[in-house]
Design a protein around this motif. Sequence first.
Motif, mmCIF file in Angstrom:
data_model
loop_
_atom_site.group_PDB
_atom_site.id
_atom_site.type_symbol
_atom_site.label_atom_id
_atom_site.label_comp_id
_atom_site.label_asym_id
_atom_site.label_seq_id
_atom_site.Cartn_x
_atom_site.Cartn_y
_atom_site.Cartn_z
ATOM 1 N N ILE A 64 5.893 68.113 38.150
ATOM 2 C CA ILE A 64 6.440 67.768 36.832
ATOM 3 C C ILE A 64 6.440 68.987 35.912
ATOM 4 O O ILE A 64 7.427 69.285 35.242
ATOM 5 N N SER A 65 5.304 69.706 35.887
ATOM 6 C CA SER A 65 5.198 70.844 34.965
ATOM 7 C C SER A 65 6.078 72.019 35.360
ATOM 8 O O SER A 65 6.480 72.811 34.507
ATOM 9 N N SER A 66 6.379 72.147 36.650
ATOM 10 C CA SER A 66 7.166 73.291 37.112
ATOM 11 C C SER A 66 8.643 72.965 37.321
ATOM 12 O O SER A 66 9.416 73.842 37.726
ATOM 13 N N GLU A 67 9.039 71.728 37.057
ATOM 14 C CA GLU A 67 10.416 71.309 37.355
ATOM 15 C C GLU A 67 11.442 72.145 36.606
ATOM 16 O O GLU A 67 12.435 72.617 37.189
ATOM 17 N N GLU A 68 11.232 72.362 35.326
ATOM 18 C CA GLU A 68 12.198 73.120 34.526
ATOM 19 C C GLU A 68 12.312 74.557 35.012
ATOM 20 O O GLU A 68 13.431 75.096 35.148
ATOM 21 N N VAL A 69 11.175 75.184 35.294
ATOM 22 C CA VAL A 69 11.187 76.566 35.791
ATOM 23 C C VAL A 69 11.850 76.625 37.153
ATOM 24 O O VAL A 69 12.638 77.547 37.439
ATOM 25 N N TRP A 70 11.577 75.668 38.011
ATOM 26 C CA TRP A 70 12.177 75.643 39.350
ATOM 27 C C TRP A 70 13.699 75.531 39.262
ATOM 28 O O TRP A 70 14.427 76.248 39.972
ATOM 29 N N VAL A 82 3.381 79.413 36.486
ATOM 30 C CA VAL A 82 4.496 78.771 35.781
ATOM 31 C C VAL A 82 4.485 79.165 34.306
ATOM 32 O O VAL A 82 5.546 79.433 33.713
ATOM 33 N N ALA A 83 3.300 79.210 33.699
ATOM 34 C CA ALA A 83 3.213 79.587 32.285
ATOM 35 C C ALA A 83 3.728 80.996 32.049
ATOM 36 O O ALA A 83 4.416 81.264 31.054
ATOM 37 N N VAL A 84 3.425 81.909 32.974
ATOM 38 C CA VAL A 84 3.912 83.291 32.842
ATOM 39 C C VAL A 84 5.430 83.337 32.956
ATOM 40 O O VAL A 84 6.115 84.044 32.199
#
Length: 620
Positions: A590-596, A514-516
Amino acid sequence: MVLRSSLADSPLLKVSRPVSACSRCRSAKVKCDNKLPACTACERAGREKECTAANDQFARGKERSYVAALELRIEKLERRLNYARSTNASVALNGPDEPPAADPNRKDSLAFIRAAIHRKAAQNQENADINTLVSDFGYLAINTTTRDFEPSESNMTFARLVLAAATNDPVPEPKTTNLPAESAARALVQLYETNILPLYPAFPATMLHALVSDLYQEHPRQIRSSEYWLFWMVLAIGSAAQSRSHQDEHYLNAVEFVGRALPHADRALRPGYATQVQSLLLLTQYAMLDPAHFDSWHPIGFTCRAVVDQGLHQDPPHTQQMSPDALDERRRIFYCVYALDRATSMVHARGFSFYDDAVSVALPSPVLASGTLSGNSMSKPPPDPSIPLFKLRQLQSDWYQTLYQGNPSESLPDANSIIWQKYFEMWEWSERLPADMSTPIREMLDLELRYSYVYCIASPARGAQVSAYGKLLIFDHAIAYVDKVYDIINLSENAAFYTYHDALRMFFMGSQFVAVLRDIGDLLLSGSSIPMPPPVPGKTSPPPRPVRLDRGTGDNLDRSLRCLERVKLILRLYGNRWEHALALLNGFEISSEEVWEDLTARRAMRNAATTGQWHQLPRA
């Protein structure tokens, strides 16, 4: 078996040696000679300036005052515990300063609510007091070879200290005192021998075979406590390794077997004996499979302390006569502890129990595989997988100490070249793996390798900067890692040792992925070429991009969405097995929601454009 309450009853504190080691030797858990201006260990490591010698807190002459302070604190805690227990007992019958409730079945009665609140408060206070008391023992330099922890000498045994620190939820009392069916026991022992013992050969398989045979004789010989511990813990690990849910029969049987082992803990974990380290290793392995009842961080820490105190972290001097077999067994025990300590510390992002510069142990000779309990012989025994695993742990330990355990205030000169050098060393290790290694073990080692690649490249410590090309490598390795775990986790049986640590690794790999995508998502999804950084003369060049294993499964957008979805599915499946993994799943969602959401919007736009429906999309 209740252990927590016994800790505060009448603990007897005995310090086996002065608490005067310098801070670095205390962290490495090695012997410190207190030489000034720097001890010998710090001089050999080239860290004379970091040696704190005997500081004010642990200076010579203050040991007794320090112990006296702890004893005074224990007395204070005992008074608080007694008060909490008396309050708990009285509240259980009546609310504080309240007569008994007229109708105890009324959930909304004031007395009932107050009683419940005070019972909970008393329980929490008691647990907090015991945890504080146990944490104080960590400041004592207890030598795990001392006989002060014999059960006959003190209520405060070494085993009770270990279990009190490592236990999350108490193990329920066993429901039976009978041995399981011999066929069931042999099946679990064979599973352990096939899938776990080859990776961590801390004791010979022949010992386990002989023990099983002796236990099921009509008139068995006198069985020692350490042997009972070995038998029951092997059954527990074998059963827990097959579990797929914290409510299935395999897991319930595993908890039952551990309950049968715990009454033998005092003798099995008795300090100063070779069986102590082996028994602690088994407890660590089980804790990795059952985080609900045990925290694996504490057992491996105690195991490392026992190893150092018994001198297993150093090969014996040449003047000491020891047979080759005995020397190999000693070395295997050490490297089993070393491998588990490195794996546990990395997955929890914590410091190692001892530094590599304190270790001087040659790798053992490979173990020759033996036949199974059924007597079936193998035409060609497979290669010993423990030696490659030990070598990988040495490589991981090297770069982890360099990148993560160095002084964070000091930049690492040419950090990126160091990272590529460590990457290349791990790649060389993978190229030397035996060609005839079993497929399940090779797959497990390949997952370890990709996890190590990402962990090493992603290091932000000590001035290291992750380049766009490095993030591309993380992108590729993370996808390959997730795809392989997805295939393995959907198999009916796992033929390798997978534990709760794999859930933590999956969360780590998903988070790095996700960070990448956040950092260079546009570059990756557009299909633009990311060039390899130019080589630096005299330095290790960046590695080539790994071969893509999922060809024909879509572009980087499809690959990214599938990877994120599979991380969630894997963590959800892990959550069925270990409830702690559900918290990891929640955190990842939660941390990947925006990227998803961004990726799904991109896919909708792409699909609409592909099908000629672009004009129907609402305008911004």
